[in-house]
Design an enzyme around this catalytic site. Structure first.
Site, PDB file in Angstrom:
ATOM      1  N   LYS A  12      97.131  84.743  68.483  1.00 22.63           N
ATOM      2  CA  LYS A  12      95.871  85.040  67.789  1.00 22.63           C
ATOM      3  C   LYS A  12      95.259  86.332  68.339  1.00 22.63           C
ATOM      4  O   LYS A  12      95.612  86.779  69.433  1.00 22.63           O
ATOM      5  CB  LYS A  12      94.901  83.862  67.961  1.00 22.63           C
ATOM      6  CG  LYS A  12      94.524  83.559  69.398  1.00 22.63           C
ATOM      7  CD  LYS A  12      93.764  82.236  69.506  1.00 22.63           C
ATOM      8  CE  LYS A  12      93.375  81.940  70.944  1.00 22.63           C
ATOM      9  NZ  LYS A  12      92.843  80.579  71.099  1.00 22.63           N
ATOM     10  N   TYR A  46      75.342 110.249  79.083  1.00 20.95           N
ATOM     11  CA  TYR A  46      74.095 109.693  78.561  1.00 20.95           C
ATOM     12  C   TYR A  46      73.179 109.209  79.686  1.00 20.95           C
ATOM     13  O   TYR A  46      73.641 108.638  80.673  1.00 20.95           O
ATOM     14  CB  TYR A  46      74.394 108.488  77.674  1.00 20.95           C
ATOM     15  CG  TYR A  46      74.909 108.848  76.299  1.00 20.95           C
ATOM     16  CD1 TYR A  46      74.180 109.670  75.441  1.00 20.95           C
ATOM     17  CD2 TYR A  46      76.122 108.324  75.847  1.00 20.95           C
ATOM     18  CE1 TYR A  46      74.653 109.976  74.177  1.00 20.95           C
ATOM     19  CE2 TYR A  46      76.600 108.613  74.580  1.00 20.95           C
ATOM     20  CZ  TYR A  46      75.864 109.449  73.746  1.00 20.95           C
ATOM     21  OH  TYR A  46      76.333 109.742  72.507  1.00 20.95           O
TER      22      TYR A  46
END
Ligand SMILES: *Cc1c(COP(=O)(O)O)cnc(C)c1O
Length: 374
Positions: free
Chosen positions: A38, A265
């Site tokens: 999965k 940032y």
């Protein structure tokens, strides 16, 4: 690897093959490996991994969603694929068309799927205490009714353990209670002359901590990829598992900054001396956890460790290579290392960010599309 690739995963087929053998050795001889692929095989590439497993003779797979199952069938993966999660019953024709096996998540769901008038292969999920999916193990009559449903072909019956990874006495006691109630239900079904389909209980930690169970399948996910969820987990069995995934990129730009300059940032990094900074074109949009920012994470470049500095961006991150004099633009940078650098192993990185390897790895499966089998 082509020089043009921004970021890529290297999947070690040798280690994957090794893990399959190691897990099979840990399993009872007549128990089969159901490979859990999965979420893009926990980020490793569901098709690539399944194809390799097919070559090794693995023909049982588990996915989370119908679309994951259809994708594998369409691309020619051979064998049985069990959908562990919910599928809207209106998609019953596709379950049939692609020969997928659907988990029955509760009694009402089974009734609803049955009423679609298409005969579907299924596994009944039994809730023995996790309280997520499944018919409660005590609801014998509901389970027996499902076996009698005309359009429901029951190929398997299973439960899921919710604390098999823990050695705490209360968790071990709870797990044993779960196992006990599952087998009590099976015994009742036997007494009532129901033909018992394939049984399965264990996922990776179920096998590692409760290897004595003898089921028809082990649903192995994280162990197949060669890592534990957390680095310090103690397990009863300690098979030699080897990490399969490495994540690599390249330095695209090197710049010099002066003492006092900031990078990134929020100006959270300020150089305390003149420094050499490398820009790596990978960020949290590629699954790198943002809270590896500010010296928490590191990468390997030219056999040296270089700390992540400043804030990790969506598409880039910066590392300090002042001490890696030989580093040049184009040099390969390793972000997750399958080859033994403990600091860069998935469990170690995951732990630094307060998570588990499973989450870290499966997030690689979104934008990092290039899988290179090595
Ligand atoms: C994801 C999943 C597994 C695999 O778990 P691992 O701990 O990765 O081995 C097994 N069973 C179910 C029901 C799952 O959802």
């Amino acid at each position: 690897m082509k020089k043009t690739e921004r970021v890529w995963m290297e999947i070690s087929t040798e280690n994957l093959r090794h893990n399959v053998k190691a897990l099979k050795k840990a399993m009872p001889p007549d128990c089969e490996l159901m490979a859990v692929v999965k979420a893009e095989a926990y980020g490793h590439g569901a098709y690539e991994v399944s194809k390799e497993l097919n070559k090794m003779g693995v023909t049982s797979f588990a996915v989370a969603t119908i679309d994951e199952g259809i994708e594998l069938k369409k691309r020619g993966i051979f064998g049985e694929i069990l959908i562990l999660g919910y599928t809207d019953v209106c998609r019953a024709p596709e379950l049939k068309k692609y020969d997928l096996m659907q988990t029955l998540i509760d009694y009402e769901y089974a009734k609803s799927l049955n009423s679609q008038n298409i005969r579907i292969k299924t596994h009944i999920k039994i809730d023995t205490g996790m309280h997520r999916l499944g018919i409660p193990g005590t609801e014998v009559s509901e389970v027996e009714e499902v076996f009698a449903m005309e359009n429901i072909r029951v190929c398997g019956i299973f439960t899921h353990l919710c604390c098999a990874d823990s050695k705490r006495p209360e968790d071990v006691a709870f797990t044993k209670k779960q196992i006990g109630s599952f087998y009590r239900l099976i015994d009742r079904l036997k007494k009532d002359r129901i033909e018992i389909p394939k049984l399965h209980i264990q996922s990776s930690y179920g096998l590692l901590n409760y290897p004595e169970l003898s089921c028809d399948y082990v649903r192995a996910g994280i162990a197949l990829y060669g890592v534990l969820s957390s680095p310090n987990d103690e397990t009863t069995l300690k098979p030699d598992l080897r990490p399969v995934l490495s994540l690599k990129s390249r330095i695209i730009l090197i710049r010099s900054v002066k003492a006092g300059d900031s990078v990134g940032y929020g100006r959270s990094f300020k150089a305390d001396c003149d420094s050499r900074i490398a820009v790596i074109p990978v960020g949290y949009g590629d699954g790198i956890p943002r809270n590896l920012s500010g010296n928490v994470g590191s990468v390997s470049v030219c056999q040296h460790t270089a700390p992540v500095i400043g804030r990790i961006c969506m598409d880039q991150l910066m590392v300090d290579i002042t001490d890696v004099k030989e580093a040049e633009v184009g040099d390969i940078v390793t972000l997750i290392d399958a080859k033994g650098d403990w600091e860069l192993s998935a469990p170690a990185i995951a732990q630094k960010t307060g998570s588990i390897s499973n989450e870290l790895l499966c997030r690689m499966g979104t934008r990092v599309s290039h899988v290179s089998m090595v």
